[in-house]
Design a protein around this motif. Structure first.
Motif, PDB file in Angstrom:
ATOM      1  N   GLY A  68       0.828  -1.190   0.000  1.00 16.33           N
ATOM      2  CA  GLY A  68       0.000   0.000   0.000  1.00 16.33           C
ATOM      3  C   GLY A  68       0.867   1.245   0.000  1.00 16.33           C
ATOM      4  N   SER A  69       0.492   2.216  -0.823  1.00 16.72           N
ATOM      5  CA  SER A  69       1.255   3.458  -0.941  1.00 16.72           C
ATOM      6  C   SER A  69       0.276   4.623  -0.951  1.00 16.72           C
ATOM      7  N   LEU A  70       0.489   5.592  -0.072  1.00 17.10           N
ATOM      8  CA  LEU A  70      -0.436   6.716   0.041  1.00 17.10           C
ATOM      9  C   LEU A  70      -0.542   7.477  -1.279  1.00 17.10           C
ATOM     10  N   PHE A  71      -1.770   7.809  -1.646  1.00 21.18           N
ATOM     11  CA  PHE A  71      -2.067   8.611  -2.840  1.00 21.18           C
ATOM     12  C   PHE A  71      -1.675   7.904  -4.133  1.00 21.18           C
ATOM     13  N   CYS A  72      -1.631   6.590  -4.087  1.00 25.92           N
ATOM     14  CA  CYS A  72      -1.244   5.797  -5.253  1.00 25.92           C
ATOM     15  C   CYS A  72      -2.478   5.513  -6.103  1.00 25.92           C
ATOM     16  N   GLY A  73      -2.435   5.875  -7.366  1.00 28.51           N
ATOM     17  CA  GLY A  73      -3.519   5.615  -8.299  1.00 28.51           C
ATOM     18  C   GLY A  73      -3.076   4.672  -9.392  1.00 28.51           C
ATOM     19  N   VAL A  74      -3.888   4.577 -10.425  1.00 32.08           N
ATOM     20  CA  VAL A  74      -3.592   3.626 -11.494  1.00 32.08           C
ATOM     21  C   VAL A  74      -2.325   4.011 -12.253  1.00 32.08           C
ATOM     22  N   ASP A  75      -2.026   5.311 -12.360  1.00 34.06           N
ATOM     23  CA  ASP A  75      -0.799   5.727 -13.044  1.00 34.06           C
ATOM     24  C   ASP A  75       0.442   5.183 -12.347  1.00 34.06           C
ATOM     25  N   ALA A  76       0.488   5.349 -11.016  1.00 32.95           N
ATOM     26  CA  ALA A  76       1.644   4.867 -10.256  1.00 32.95           C
ATOM     27  C   ALA A  76       1.739   3.350 -10.313  1.00 32.95           C
ATOM     28  N   LEU A  77       0.602   2.669 -10.236  1.00 30.23           N
ATOM     29  CA  LEU A  77       0.600   1.208 -10.286  1.00 30.23           C
ATOM     30  C   LEU A  77       1.167   0.695 -11.595  1.00 30.23           C
ATOM     31  N   LEU A  78       0.802   1.339 -12.686  1.00 28.18           N
ATOM     32  CA  LEU A  78       1.187   0.842 -14.001  1.00 28.18           C
ATOM     33  C   LEU A  78       2.579   1.296 -14.419  1.00 28.18           C
ATOM     34  N   ARG A  79       2.959   2.498 -14.037  1.00 28.64           N
ATOM     35  CA  ARG A  79       4.205   3.068 -14.564  1.00 28.64           C
ATOM     36  C   ARG A  79       5.439   2.736 -13.728  1.00 28.64           C
ATOM     37  N   ASP A  80       5.246   2.267 -12.488  1.00 33.83           N
ATOM     38  CA  ASP A  80       6.394   1.965 -11.629  1.00 33.83           C
ATOM     39  C   ASP A  80       6.868   0.539 -11.930  1.00 33.83           C
ATOM     40  N   THR A  81       7.985   0.430 -12.634  1.00 33.12           N
ATOM     41  CA  THR A  81       8.458  -0.894 -13.069  1.00 33.12           C
ATOM     42  C   THR A  81       8.888  -1.763 -11.897  1.00 33.12           C
ATOM     43  N   LEU A  97      -1.445  18.353 -12.015  1.00 31.26           N
ATOM     44  CA  LEU A  97      -0.299  19.096 -12.527  1.00 31.26           C
ATOM     45  C   LEU A  97      -0.703  20.179 -13.524  1.00 31.26           C
ATOM     46  N   ALA A  98      -1.538  19.801 -14.495  1.00 33.87           N
ATOM     47  CA  ALA A  98      -1.887  20.783 -15.526  1.00 33.87           C
ATOM     48  C   ALA A  98      -3.086  20.298 -16.335  1.00 33.87           C
ATOM     49  N   PRO A  99      -3.883  21.247 -16.822  1.00 26.04           N
ATOM     50  CA  PRO A  99      -4.949  20.871 -17.756  1.00 26.04           C
ATOM     51  C   PRO A  99      -4.374  20.680 -19.149  1.00 26.04           C
ATOM     52  N   ARG A 113      -7.031  12.466 -21.122  1.00 22.26           N
ATOM     53  CA  ARG A 113      -7.130  13.436 -22.224  1.00 22.26           C
ATOM     54  C   ARG A 113      -7.342  14.856 -21.738  1.00 22.26           C
ATOM     55  N   PHE A 114      -7.786  15.010 -20.473  1.00 21.61           N
ATOM     56  CA  PHE A 114      -8.154  16.342 -19.997  1.00 21.61           C
ATOM     57  C   PHE A 114      -7.198  16.933 -18.968  1.00 21.61           C
ATOM     58  N   TYR A 115      -6.447  16.103 -18.245  1.00 27.78           N
ATOM     59  CA  TYR A 115      -5.498  16.666 -17.277  1.00 27.78           C
ATOM     60  C   TYR A 115      -4.392  15.664 -16.961  1.00 27.78           C
ATOM     61  N   LYS A 116      -3.305  16.177 -16.384  1.00 29.12           N
ATOM     62  CA  LYS A 116      -2.155  15.362 -16.022  1.00 29.12           C
ATOM     63  C   LYS A 116      -2.000  15.359 -14.505  1.00 29.12           C
ATOM     64  N   VAL A 117      -1.586  14.194 -13.970  1.00 28.71           N
ATOM     65  CA  VAL A 117      -1.346  14.078 -12.536  1.00 28.71           C
ATOM     66  C   VAL A 117       0.123  13.761 -12.290  1.00 28.71           C
ATOM     67  N   HIS A 118       0.548  13.958 -11.036  1.00 31.72           N
ATOM     68  CA  HIS A 118       1.919  13.618 -10.633  1.00 31.72           C
ATOM     69  C   HIS A 118       2.118  12.110 -10.813  1.00 31.72           C
ATOM     70  N   PRO A 119       3.288  11.675 -11.296  1.00 32.37           N
ATOM     71  CA  PRO A 119       3.482  10.252 -11.588  1.00 32.37           C
ATOM     72  C   PRO A 119       3.430   9.331 -10.378  1.00 32.37           C
TER      73      PRO A 119
END
Length: 273
Positions: free
Chosen positions: A70-83, A121-123, A108-114
């Motif tokens: 378990g990792s705080l604030f971990c979403g699908v991006d972190a799960l998939l991109r962390d090798t 992060l930005a729209p 497609r609409f916004y970016k989040v921290h990896p």
């Protein structure tokens, strides 16, 4: 082995990293030399403010080593991109994956921290075109963003929400296909009152039955379970937190909820064996 403290002074604050991963997980670090199950997810899996989160309880019930990833604030991006994390999961005999929050993903609409997937992060140009009247300069979290978009009370937000749903399904399918270990998807419906979080229920986009059905063929099983936060379940006195952290602790699930999750998972895993 690497540790740091998250600041509340309780034993749950010891965190660790595993080689190859940039994420911080619930400590202490466990050996990878023998067979293990992996429990991976966000805040609930981490078990903030509780002494024994559900992966620890599950280990005792099954008599099998269960790594708490378990990792705080971990979403699908972190799960998939962390090798490094994907390597840990592929090395497991079985994985229990807490369904990640829909909002914590670049799309497609916004970016989040990896790694801190709750951070906006930005729209993108698409979002700026869809909401030309909004200034996104002071938006730093995805829940704030969604609350802001929904506040306009028109049909535009459904365009964003539908893209989030489709993207979530696609990313989870990609994650499941990249893993060697069988996966049980744990969908936790964490019950809160609308005033229990800063931006209220208007900032939520729940995981739907259709989304779970779309990813079900890619995993071993789906466990759908509701739990209450400690502020709703009168468990606050059984939690571990610092003097100034009671408001945060009220929004976390307590020991009884973790026991409920572990009991449900242990029964389902036994049935599958």
């Amino acid at each position: 082995m690497s540790y740091h403290q998250t600041g509340s002074g309780g034993p749950e604050d010891a965190v660790c990293q595993y080689d190859g991963s940039r994420l911080w997980f619930r400590g202490p670090q466990r050996s990878l030399d023998t067979h293990y199950m992996a429990c991976v997810g966000g805040t609930e899996t981490f078990g903030r403010f509780v002494e024994r989160p559900f992966p620890s309880i599950l280990e005792g019930k099954l008599d099998r080593r269960c790594l708490n990833l378990g990792s705080l604030f971990c979403g699908v991006d972190a799960l998939l991109r962390d090798t490094g994390l994907r390597s840990l999961l592929s090395g497991a005999e079985m994985c229990v994956l807490q369904a990640p929050d829909i909002l914590g993903q670049s799309n497609r609409f916004y970016k989040v921290h990896p790694r801190r997937n709750d951070r906006f992060l930005a729209p993108t140009d698409d979002l700026c075109s869809l909401y030309p009247e909004i200034d996104f300069t002071d938006v730093h979290f995805v829940y704030h963003l969604v609350s802001l978009l929904k506040g306009h009370q028109d049909a535009r937000f459904e365009v964003v929400a539908e893209d989030l749903r489709k993207n979530w399904v696609g990313l989870l399918r990609e994650l499941f296909n990249s893993l060697k270990a069988p996966v049980i998807l744990l969908n936790l419906d964490v019950r809160r009152q609308s005033d229990e979080c800063e931006f209220g229920t208007d900032a939520q986009v729940p995981v739907s039955a259709e989304m779970l059905g779309a990813v079900r063929p890619y995993c071993l099983d789906v466990v759908d379970l509701f739990v209450n936060v400690s502020g709703q379940s009168e468990e606050l006195e059984n939690m571990l937190f610092g003097t100034l952290q009671q408001p945060m602790a009220e929004h976390m699930i307590g020991p009884a909820a973790h026991r409920k999750i572990a009991e449900t998972l242990s029964r389902r895993i036994r049935d599958l064996q």
